[in-house]
Design an enzyme around this catalytic site. Structure first.
Site, PDB file in Angstrom:
ATOM      1  N   ASP A  34       0.734  -1.201   0.048  1.00 34.94           N
ATOM      2  CA  ASP A  34      -0.153   0.121  -0.103  1.00 34.94           C
ATOM      3  C   ASP A  34       0.824   1.230   0.069  1.00 34.94           C
ATOM      4  O   ASP A  34       1.916   1.347   0.455  1.00 34.94           O
ATOM      5  CB  ASP A  34      -0.829  -0.130   1.234  1.00 34.94           C
ATOM      6  CG  ASP A  34      -2.233   0.850   1.193  1.00 34.94           C
ATOM      7  OD1 ASP A  34      -2.387   1.620  -0.022  1.00 34.94           O
ATOM      8  OD2 ASP A  34      -2.770   1.026   2.215  1.00 34.94           O
TER       9      ASP A  34
ATOM     10  N   ASN B 168     -10.635  -2.700  -6.426  1.00 36.81           N
ATOM     11  CA  ASN B 168      -9.837  -1.750  -7.179  1.00 36.81           C
ATOM     12  C   ASN B 168     -10.596  -1.362  -8.485  1.00 36.81           C
ATOM     13  O   ASN B 168     -10.177  -0.494  -9.241  1.00 36.81           O
ATOM     14  CB  ASN B 168      -8.577  -2.366  -7.413  1.00 36.81           C
ATOM     15  CG  ASN B 168      -7.706  -2.174  -6.095  1.00 36.81           C
ATOM     16  OD1 ASN B 168      -6.634  -2.950  -5.908  1.00 36.81           O
ATOM     17  ND2 ASN B 168      -8.069  -1.220  -5.172  1.00 36.81           N
TER      18      ASN B 168
HETATM   19  C1  FPP Z   1      -1.777   0.182  -3.411  1.00 39.12           C
HETATM   20  O1  FPP Z   1      -1.347   1.628  -3.495  1.00 39.12           O
HETATM   21  C2  FPP Z   1      -1.335  -0.525  -4.349  1.00 39.12           C
HETATM   22  C3  FPP Z   1      -2.208  -1.125  -5.401  1.00 39.12           C
HETATM   23  C4  FPP Z   1      -3.630  -1.186  -5.540  1.00 39.12           C
HETATM   24  C5  FPP Z   1      -1.614  -1.817  -6.386  1.00 39.12           C
HETATM   25  C6  FPP Z   1      -0.492  -2.671  -6.192  1.00 39.12           C
HETATM   26  C7  FPP Z   1       0.433  -2.819  -7.450  1.00 39.12           C
HETATM   27  C8  FPP Z   1       1.656  -2.662  -7.586  1.00 39.12           C
HETATM   28  C9  FPP Z   1       2.832  -2.649  -6.572  1.00 39.12           C
HETATM   29  C10 FPP Z   1       2.199  -2.805  -9.033  1.00 39.12           C
HETATM   30  C11 FPP Z   1       2.173  -3.993  -9.717  1.00 39.12           C
HETATM   31  C12 FPP Z   1       2.794  -5.190  -8.807  1.00 39.12           C
HETATM   32  C13 FPP Z   1       3.546  -6.176  -9.598  1.00 39.12           C
HETATM   33  C14 FPP Z   1       3.752  -7.427  -8.636  1.00 39.12           C
HETATM   34  C15 FPP Z   1       4.102  -6.012 -10.775  1.00 39.12           C
HETATM   35  P1  FPP Z   1      -2.544   2.719  -3.489  1.00 39.12           P
HETATM   36  O2  FPP Z   1      -2.524   3.055  -4.842  1.00 39.12           O
HETATM   37  O3  FPP Z   1      -3.670   2.254  -2.962  1.00 39.12           O
HETATM   38  O4  FPP Z   1      -1.655   3.719  -2.662  1.00 39.12           O
HETATM   39  P2  FPP Z   1      -2.450   5.032  -2.031  1.00 39.12           P
HETATM   40  O5  FPP Z   1      -3.274   4.339  -0.778  1.00 39.12           O
HETATM   41  O6  FPP Z   1      -1.205   5.757  -1.389  1.00 39.12           O
HETATM   42  O7  FPP Z   1      -3.257   5.650  -2.967  1.00 39.12           O
END
Ligand code: FPP
Length: 227
Positions: A13, A61
């Site tokens: 996250d 998501n």
């Molecule tokens: C949460 O951060 C992250 C996600 C919803 C996506 C996770 C994906 C990756 C790390 C990239 C792809 C992974 C691989 C293994 C190739 P957020 O967007 O919710 O962050 P925020 O809460 O700060 O907005």
């Protein structure tokens, strides 16, 4: 290091906040997040973790802007293509938990190919949770059991129908970015998991911090309800 968790599961996250902090787009935040994921896969393999589950895209998501969703699936495709040779070389088996249904066809094809090509690798399994909702997983299991006509459900019979049917439960669940929740991730499987929370935003999460968390896990006394 002794007492390495067999299965580590991570809620990655904070990509969005990291991007904002650095004056970048959310997608650039996810790209940096994918680099972090690669580092942690390597560190896990080197330390002898056998199962690593990364929460890459939740069922919830889909509420995000379309451009971000497209970008995330594109990133997943790139990750699979770029990392395949290393997964083969290092004995990493790739797998997925979640629902295939809504995953874009092109991404689905690449994910399936990666699963097939790596299926005989046996050093570590990397599992991405994609289009995953733990409540939906549980309901899906219940519906499979109803359909099968069983009169009584046992724990063993239930577990056999989960997406995680051939995996051990997570020993350690890590969440980055200071949020203290499970967000519909591995609810059944987390029954006896240890938790580690860190303020670090996922793109800033390093192998060193991961090792500190593993060290701390090794010092815990897990009693599973005993004394
Ligand atoms: C949460 O951060 C992250 C996600 C919803 C996506 C996770 C994906 C990756 C790390 C990239 C792809 C992974 C691989 C293994 C190739 P957020 O967007 O919710 O962050 P925020 O809460 O700060 O907005």
């Amino acid at each position: 290091m002794k007492d390495i968790p067999n299965h580590v599961a991570i809620i990655m996250d904070g990509n969005g906040r990291w991007a904002k902090k650095n004056g970048l787009t959310r997608l650039e935040g996810h790209k940096a997040g994918a680099r972090s994921a690669k580092n942690i896969v390597t560190a896990s393999r080197e330390k002898g973790v056998k199962y690593l589950t990364l929460y890459a895209f939740s069922y919830e998501n889909w509420k995000r802007p379309k451009t971000e969703i497209i970008g995330l699936f594109h990133l997943l495709e790139t990750y699979c293509k770029k990392e395949l040779s290393e997964m083969m070389e290092k004995g990493i088996e790739f797998n997925l938990i979640g629902e295939w249904g809504k995953i874009p066809p092109k991404t689905k094809k690449i994910l399936k190919e990666t699963i097939r090509k790596t299926e005989n690798n046996n050093k570590m399994r990397l599992i991405l949770a994609i289009n995953y909702s733990s409540r939906r997983e549980i309901l899906n299991t219940v519906n499979i059991l109803i359909k099968s006509g069983v009169k009584r459900v046992t724990e063993k019979g239930f577990i056999r129908r989960l997406f995680t049917y051939d995996m051990p439960d997570p020993d350690l669940i890590i969440r980055t970015s200071g949020e203290l929740r499970l967000s519909n991730f591995l609810l059944w499987q987390a029954a006896y998991a240890e938790f580690a929370f860190t303020e670090t935003l996922w793109p800033d999460f390093t192998g060193d911090e991961y090792l500190e968390i593993l060290q701390n896990f090794a010092e815990r006394n897990r009693r599973y309800g005993g004394i």
